[in-house]
Design a protein around this motif. Structure first.
Motif, PDB file in Angstrom:
ATOM      1  N   LYS A   7       0.861  -1.180   0.000  1.00 17.71           N
ATOM      2  CA  LYS A   7       0.000   0.000   0.000  1.00 17.71           C
ATOM      3  C   LYS A   7       0.895   1.226   0.000  1.00 17.71           C
ATOM      4  O   LYS A   7       1.743   1.380   0.855  1.00 17.71           O
ATOM      5  CB  LYS A   7      -0.886  -0.028   1.234  1.00 17.71           C
ATOM      6  CG  LYS A   7      -1.893   1.070   1.278  1.00 17.71           C
ATOM      7  CD  LYS A   7      -2.745   0.947   2.513  1.00 17.71           C
ATOM      8  CE  LYS A   7      -3.569   2.180   2.675  1.00 17.71           C
ATOM      9  NZ  LYS A   7      -4.237   2.251   3.944  1.00 17.71           N
ATOM     10  N   ILE A  11      -3.070   3.815  -2.073  1.00 22.76           N
ATOM     11  CA  ILE A  11      -3.371   3.164  -3.341  1.00 22.76           C
ATOM     12  C   ILE A  11      -2.867   1.733  -3.285  1.00 22.76           C
ATOM     13  O   ILE A  11      -1.711   1.494  -2.979  1.00 22.76           O
ATOM     14  CB  ILE A  11      -2.723   3.900  -4.529  1.00 22.76           C
ATOM     15  CG1 ILE A  11      -3.297   5.308  -4.621  1.00 22.76           C
ATOM     16  CG2 ILE A  11      -2.942   3.139  -5.827  1.00 22.76           C
ATOM     17  CD1 ILE A  11      -2.639   6.165  -5.678  1.00 22.76           C
ATOM     18  N   TYR A  12      -3.745   0.802  -3.553  1.00 21.45           N
ATOM     19  CA  TYR A  12      -3.345  -0.592  -3.566  1.00 21.45           C
ATOM     20  C   TYR A  12      -2.731  -0.931  -4.904  1.00 21.45           C
ATOM     21  O   TYR A  12      -3.172  -0.489  -5.951  1.00 21.45           O
ATOM     22  CB  TYR A  12      -4.550  -1.509  -3.298  1.00 21.45           C
ATOM     23  CG  TYR A  12      -4.862  -1.578  -1.837  1.00 21.45           C
ATOM     24  CD1 TYR A  12      -4.283  -2.546  -1.043  1.00 21.45           C
ATOM     25  CD2 TYR A  12      -5.702  -0.659  -1.241  1.00 21.45           C
ATOM     26  CE1 TYR A  12      -4.538  -2.605   0.310  1.00 21.45           C
ATOM     27  CE2 TYR A  12      -5.962  -0.704   0.107  1.00 21.45           C
ATOM     28  CZ  TYR A  12      -5.378  -1.682   0.872  1.00 21.45           C
ATOM     29  OH  TYR A  12      -5.623  -1.731   2.215  1.00 21.45           O
ATOM     30  N   ASP A  13      -1.693  -1.744  -4.850  1.00 20.28           N
ATOM     31  CA  ASP A  13      -1.001  -2.213  -6.032  1.00 20.28           C
ATOM     32  C   ASP A  13      -2.001  -2.933  -6.943  1.00 20.28           C
ATOM     33  O   ASP A  13      -2.857  -3.670  -6.477  1.00 20.28           O
ATOM     34  CB  ASP A  13       0.095  -3.184  -5.582  1.00 20.28           C
ATOM     35  CG  ASP A  13       1.090  -3.505  -6.652  1.00 20.28           C
ATOM     36  OD1 ASP A  13       0.718  -3.455  -7.833  1.00 20.28           O
ATOM     37  OD2 ASP A  13       2.232  -3.819  -6.297  1.00 20.28           O
ATOM     38  N   ASN A  14      -1.929  -2.705  -8.236  1.00 20.62           N
ATOM     39  CA  ASN A  14      -2.843  -3.341  -9.175  1.00 20.62           C
ATOM     40  C   ASN A  14      -2.730  -4.857  -9.188  1.00 20.62           C
ATOM     41  O   ASN A  14      -3.543  -5.523  -9.784  1.00 20.62           O
ATOM     42  CB  ASN A  14      -2.625  -2.789 -10.595  1.00 20.62           C
ATOM     43  CG  ASN A  14      -3.276  -1.439 -10.757  1.00 20.62           C
ATOM     44  OD1 ASN A  14      -4.195  -1.102 -10.032  1.00 20.62           O
ATOM     45  ND2 ASN A  14      -2.792  -0.665 -11.704  1.00 20.62           N
ATOM     46  N   ALA A 104      -9.554  -0.605  -9.741  1.00 20.16           N
ATOM     47  CA  ALA A 104      -8.682  -0.345 -10.895  1.00 20.16           C
ATOM     48  C   ALA A 104      -9.014   1.013 -11.516  1.00 20.16           C
ATOM     49  O   ALA A 104      -8.116   1.784 -11.849  1.00 20.16           O
ATOM     50  CB  ALA A 104      -8.820  -1.457 -11.932  1.00 20.16           C
ATOM     51  N   TYR A 105     -10.301   1.324 -11.658  1.00 19.95           N
ATOM     52  CA  TYR A 105     -10.673   2.602 -12.276  1.00 19.95           C
ATOM     53  C   TYR A 105     -10.355   3.782 -11.348  1.00 19.95           C
ATOM     54  O   TYR A 105      -9.753   4.764 -11.770  1.00 19.95           O
ATOM     55  CB  TYR A 105     -12.158   2.636 -12.667  1.00 19.95           C
ATOM     56  CG  TYR A 105     -12.526   3.977 -13.219  1.00 19.95           C
ATOM     57  CD1 TYR A 105     -12.140   4.331 -14.510  1.00 19.95           C
ATOM     58  CD2 TYR A 105     -13.174   4.929 -12.443  1.00 19.95           C
ATOM     59  CE1 TYR A 105     -12.412   5.607 -15.019  1.00 19.95           C
ATOM     60  CE2 TYR A 105     -13.448   6.198 -12.939  1.00 19.95           C
ATOM     61  CZ  TYR A 105     -13.065   6.532 -14.222  1.00 19.95           C
ATOM     62  OH  TYR A 105     -13.317   7.786 -14.712  1.00 19.95           O
ATOM     63  N   GLU A 107      -8.416   3.836  -8.724  1.00 16.99           N
ATOM     64  CA  GLU A 107      -7.012   3.753  -8.297  1.00 16.99           C
ATOM     65  C   GLU A 107      -6.789   3.682  -6.799  1.00 16.99           C
ATOM     66  O   GLU A 107      -5.661   3.770  -6.345  1.00 16.99           O
ATOM     67  CB  GLU A 107      -6.186   4.891  -8.899  1.00 16.99           C
ATOM     68  CG  GLU A 107      -6.175   4.863 -10.406  1.00 16.99           C
ATOM     69  CD  GLU A 107      -5.352   5.985 -11.004  1.00 16.99           C
ATOM     70  OE1 GLU A 107      -5.235   7.055 -10.369  1.00 16.99           O
ATOM     71  OE2 GLU A 107      -4.825   5.784 -12.107  1.00 16.99           O
ATOM     72  N   SER A 108      -7.829   3.536  -6.018  1.00 18.10           N
ATOM     73  CA  SER A 108      -7.661   3.306  -4.580  1.00 18.10           C
ATOM     74  C   SER A 108      -8.979   2.825  -3.987  1.00 18.10           C
ATOM     75  O   SER A 108     -10.059   3.129  -4.507  1.00 18.10           O
ATOM     76  CB  SER A 108      -7.188   4.565  -3.845  1.00 18.10           C
ATOM     77  OG  SER A 108      -8.251   5.465  -3.616  1.00 18.10           O
ATOM     78  N   ARG A 111     -11.019   6.009  -2.760  1.00 17.93           N
ATOM     79  CA  ARG A 111     -11.790   6.728  -3.788  1.00 17.93           C
ATOM     80  C   ARG A 111     -12.948   5.883  -4.293  1.00 17.93           C
ATOM     81  O   ARG A 111     -14.030   6.398  -4.592  1.00 17.93           O
ATOM     82  CB  ARG A 111     -10.880   7.168  -4.928  1.00 17.93           C
ATOM     83  CG  ARG A 111      -9.969   8.310  -4.513  1.00 17.93           C
ATOM     84  CD  ARG A 111      -9.290   8.975  -5.689  1.00 17.93           C
ATOM     85  NE  ARG A 111      -8.317   8.131  -6.349  1.00 17.93           N
ATOM     86  CZ  ARG A 111      -7.002   8.192  -6.163  1.00 17.93           C
ATOM     87  NH1 ARG A 111      -6.510   9.072  -5.326  1.00 17.93           N
ATOM     88  NH2 ARG A 111      -6.204   7.392  -6.811  1.00 17.93           N
ATOM     89  N   TRP A 112     -12.753   4.570  -4.419  1.00 13.33           N
ATOM     90  CA  TRP A 112     -13.834   3.677  -4.854  1.00 13.33           C
ATOM     91  C   TRP A 112     -14.955   3.692  -3.818  1.00 13.33           C
ATOM     92  O   TRP A 112     -16.132   3.828  -4.167  1.00 13.33           O
ATOM     93  CB  TRP A 112     -13.276   2.272  -5.065  1.00 13.33           C
ATOM     94  CG  TRP A 112     -14.254   1.173  -5.304  1.00 13.33           C
ATOM     95  CD1 TRP A 112     -14.323   0.009  -4.603  1.00 13.33           C
ATOM     96  CD2 TRP A 112     -15.274   1.074  -6.304  1.00 13.33           C
ATOM     97  NE1 TRP A 112     -15.320  -0.794  -5.111  1.00 13.33           N
ATOM     98  CE2 TRP A 112     -15.916  -0.158  -6.149  1.00 13.33           C
ATOM     99  CE3 TRP A 112     -15.710   1.931  -7.320  1.00 13.33           C
ATOM    100  CZ2 TRP A 112     -16.970  -0.572  -6.963  1.00 13.33           C
ATOM    101  CZ3 TRP A 112     -16.765   1.516  -8.136  1.00 13.33           C
ATOM    102  CH2 TRP A 112     -17.381   0.285  -7.958  1.00 13.33           C
ATOM    103  N   GLU A 149     -14.954   4.803 -17.703  1.00 14.08           N
ATOM    104  CA  GLU A 149     -13.685   4.481 -18.365  1.00 14.08           C
ATOM    105  C   GLU A 149     -13.664   5.000 -19.805  1.00 14.08           C
ATOM    106  O   GLU A 149     -12.618   5.279 -20.357  1.00 14.08           O
ATOM    107  CB  GLU A 149     -13.443   2.971 -18.386  1.00 14.08           C
ATOM    108  CG  GLU A 149     -13.043   2.403 -17.057  1.00 14.08           C
ATOM    109  CD  GLU A 149     -12.772   0.912 -17.111  1.00 14.08           C
ATOM    110  OE1 GLU A 149     -13.201   0.240 -18.071  1.00 14.08           O
ATOM    111  OE2 GLU A 149     -12.114   0.418 -16.185  1.00 14.08           O
TER     112      GLU A 149
END
Length: 154
Positions: A7, A11-14, A104-105, A107-108, A111-112, A149
């Motif tokens: 982390k 932001i979590y790694d993709n 993924a969209y 980025e965290s 935010r999601w 997207e």
């Protein structure tokens, strides 16, 4: 496949694959539908739910509602070391796929989750989280995120 949980700045790694996490490593976001059917039939390990709740920062009551079960059922299954039922496993898989898409969209996770909890016109001025418990609601959320997207406004 090793799941990365690094982390950085919220932001979590993709590389984090919530499908892999909830299935106990049986599946990943690239698994075939046939593998998914077989894994769902067997049921997912209930201990993986805590992991997903922790990553998503959701409480047990909310998550149980999203996958169409109760916190008591999850606690009982954990105590008895049982797997989730096929229906609850399928709902969990669907939620995990949607969470992969959203994170993924946006980025965290933060935010999601913010987007999920913010009222939007496309959801009749309700928050998207209000429809997360149904397959139709998850499909609507997915459609909206895929639209974002491609440049549509939410």
């Amino acid at each position: 496949m090793k799941v990365s949980e690094n982390k950085r700045d919220g932001i979590y790694d993709n590389e984090v694959d919530l499908v892999e996490i909830v299935s106990g490593g049986l599946l990943n976001k690239l698994s075939s539908p046939f593998d998914e059917v077989e894994a769902v039939r067997k049921g997912f390990p209930v201990n993986r739910i805590k992991r997903l709740e922790s990553i998503m920062r959701w409480d047990r009551k909310a998550f149980a509602k999203f996958i169409r079960t109760t916190p008591k059922t999850l606690e009982r299954y954990a105590r008895d070391n049982k797997h989730l039922s096929p229906q609850v496993s399928e709902n969990t898989l669907d939620v995990a796929r949607l969470m992969n898409l959203g994170i993924a969209y946006f980025e965290s996770v933060e935010r999601w989750n913010l987007w999920l909890n913010t009222p939007h016109v496309q959801f009749n001025n309700s928050a998207p989280v209000s429809v997360l418990e149904s397959a139709s609601g998850r499909a609507l959320i997915k459609r909206i995120v895929l639209g974002l997207e491609h440049g549509f406004v939410a």
